[in-house]
Design a protein around this motif. Structure first.
Motif, short mmCIF file in Angstrom:
data_model
loop_
_atom_site.label_atom_id
_atom_site.label_comp_id
_atom_site.label_asym_id
_atom_site.label_seq_id
_atom_site.Cartn_x
_atom_site.Cartn_y
_atom_site.Cartn_z
N UNK A 29 0.85 -1.01 0.03
CA UNK A 29 0.12 0.08 -0.03
C UNK A 29 1.04 1.42 -0.01
N UNK A 30 0.25 2.22 -0.73
CA UNK A 30 0.90 3.59 -0.30
C UNK A 30 0.76 3.96 1.07
N UNK A 31 1.70 4.62 1.64
CA UNK A 31 1.72 4.99 3.06
C UNK A 31 1.48 6.58 3.05
N UNK A 63 -1.98 5.53 7.40
CA UNK A 63 -1.72 6.77 7.55
C UNK A 63 -2.54 7.71 6.63
N UNK A 64 -3.79 7.08 6.20
CA UNK A 64 -4.58 7.64 5.45
C UNK A 64 -5.64 8.44 6.22
N UNK A 65 -6.25 9.46 5.70
CA UNK A 65 -7.49 10.05 6.21
C UNK A 65 -8.65 9.54 5.80
N UNK A 66 -9.54 9.42 6.88
CA UNK A 66 -10.93 8.81 6.84
C UNK A 66 -11.86 9.78 6.62
N UNK A 67 -12.82 9.77 5.92
CA UNK A 67 -14.11 10.80 5.92
C UNK A 67 -15.37 9.92 5.84
N UNK A 68 -16.38 10.24 6.46
CA UNK A 68 -17.52 9.68 6.56
C UNK A 68 -18.72 10.41 6.38
N UNK A 69 -19.68 9.84 5.53
CA UNK A 69 -20.68 10.40 4.90
C UNK A 69 -22.10 9.59 5.23
N UNK A 70 -22.97 10.37 6.09
CA UNK A 70 -24.44 9.56 6.45
C UNK A 70 -25.37 9.70 5.44
N UNK A 71 -25.80 8.91 5.25
CA UNK A 71 -27.17 8.88 4.32
C UNK A 71 -28.37 9.09 5.02
N UNK A 72 -28.37 8.90 6.49
CA UNK A 72 -29.24 9.03 7.26
C UNK A 72 -30.46 8.17 7.17
N UNK A 73 -30.39 7.16 6.47
CA UNK A 73 -31.70 6.25 6.52
C UNK A 73 -32.69 6.58 5.52
N UNK A 74 -32.36 7.55 4.37
CA UNK A 74 -33.29 7.80 3.36
C UNK A 74 -32.49 7.61 1.97
#
Length: 349
Positions: A29-31, A63-74
């Motif tokens: 993997x690329x670090x 060492x990767x950044x993690x971003x979460x996106x929430x569809x909130x059930x719809x």
């Protein structure tokens, strides 16, 4: 499936998950310097949270950044979340949402050179070019259903009277249903009663009536229920309790391994077994698919073996946390591949 075959399947599926049967080689993997996006269809659902936690934990190792996106059930919320993820221009997108409902943003992601990896985004594990998925991480739904059937047949000595509950608008639920019911239908000493279709959105309204009808037609003697998903069973248990059915009478065998399932199995309250989905392991598998995509290689074909939770092992393999976390050192094995290390993974299990 004979009773003896069923007992063999159950004996194997309830063993500790200590053996690593996944990959031991693969691309490095690329670090550092990359961002991975996770699009959850609903972060109020514990399985989606656990899968995202696995993605984050694996990303942290690189060492990767993690971003979460929430569809909130719809549907509209998930569509917006996916559009936002594409616009953030990550190295890859991992999503637990139904890929068929997200074709426009997925197509845009692929056009932009962003691979999309599903976790239960479609019914079966593996690549799905038609839906734009580099690969989909999932258990084998046929094996889940087969393991449910084996437990019912083995524990009843082949005499069970079985009903199956599902939302048949989902393809994966229909696949599980066929695998869970056919072995019982084909066993001359057992009886398949009926399938009960209840849309997930109407569970609280329709399950009490369905349970009342089931009891009226068949009683509770040696009656078993299997289902596509454990989220049916808190409503089923409440309906059984209201009808005066003893907690050890009708037996419920579930799938997915929701926290409610662990709690009911632990307490001996109607549900006696569940076939759980791995939690954080799925996240690691998804990140491994990202590493393969970045290297220009096809995804690994590993599908996690089926595991069965019963009262005797309810607190094992992550069960004390009400989730299935195999003790096979999977995080260590993946890190060794990605980072080129040679850590002893038996110490990490």
């Amino acid at each position: 499936m004979t009773v003896e075959e069923a007992k063999s399947i159950v004996a194997k599926a309830t063993q500790p998950s200590t053996k690593w049967t996944g990959p031991t080689t693969g691309p490095r993997a690329k670090e550092g310097g990359e961002t991975i996006a996770y699009v959850s269809s609903d972060q109020s659902y514990v399985s989606y949270v656990n899968w995202g936690d696995g993605v984050k934990d694996a990303a942290d190792k690189l060492g990767w950044e993690y971003k979460a996106f929430d569809g909130k059930g719809t549907v509209s919320g998930t569509l917006t979340a996916m559009q936002q993820a594409v616009a953030s221009n990550p190295v890859a997108i991992v999503t637990s949402a139904d890929a068929s409902a997200l074709q426009a943003p997925i197509s845009q992601a692929v056009k932009n050179g962003i691979p999309v990896i599903g976790i239960h985004a479609t019914a079966y594990p593996g690549p799905d070019p038609e839906l734009g998925l580099f690969t989909n991480i999932a258990s084998d739904p046929a094996e889940i259903g087969r393991t449910q059937a084996a437990y019912v047949i083995a524990t009843s000595d082949g005499t069970a009277k079985l009903a199956h509950m599902l939302d048949n608008s989902y393809a994966i639920a229909r696949f599980k249903a066929e695998a869970a019911t056919t072995p019982v239908e084909n066993l001359s000493t057992a009886t398949f009663l009926e399938s009960i279709n209840i849309p997930v959105a109407e569970q609280s309204k329709r399950i009490p009536t369905a349970v009342s009808a089931l009891l009226s037609k068949y009683g509770s003697d040696n009656v078993w229920i299997t289902t596509c998903c454990d989220n049916f069973y808190p409503y089923v248990a409440a309906a059984l309790r209201s009808s005066g059915v003893a907690p050890n009478a009708i037996k419920l065998v579930g799938a997915d391994g929701a926290p409610s399932a662990y709690d009911m199995i632990r307490k001996g309250q109607y549900e006696v077994a569940t076939v759980p989905e791995p939690s954080t392991l799925f996240g690691y598998q998804a990140v491994d698919a990202v590493v393969h995509a970045m290297a220009g290689e096809a995804p690994d074909e590993f599908v996690a073996p089926t595991y069965l939770v019963v009262k005797d092992n309810v607190d094992a393999e992550g069960g004390s946390k009400d989730q299935y976390i195999p003790s096979n050192g999977f995080a260590c094995h993946y890190a060794n591949i990605w980072l080129g290390t040679n850590d002893d993974c038996s110490a990490a299990s």
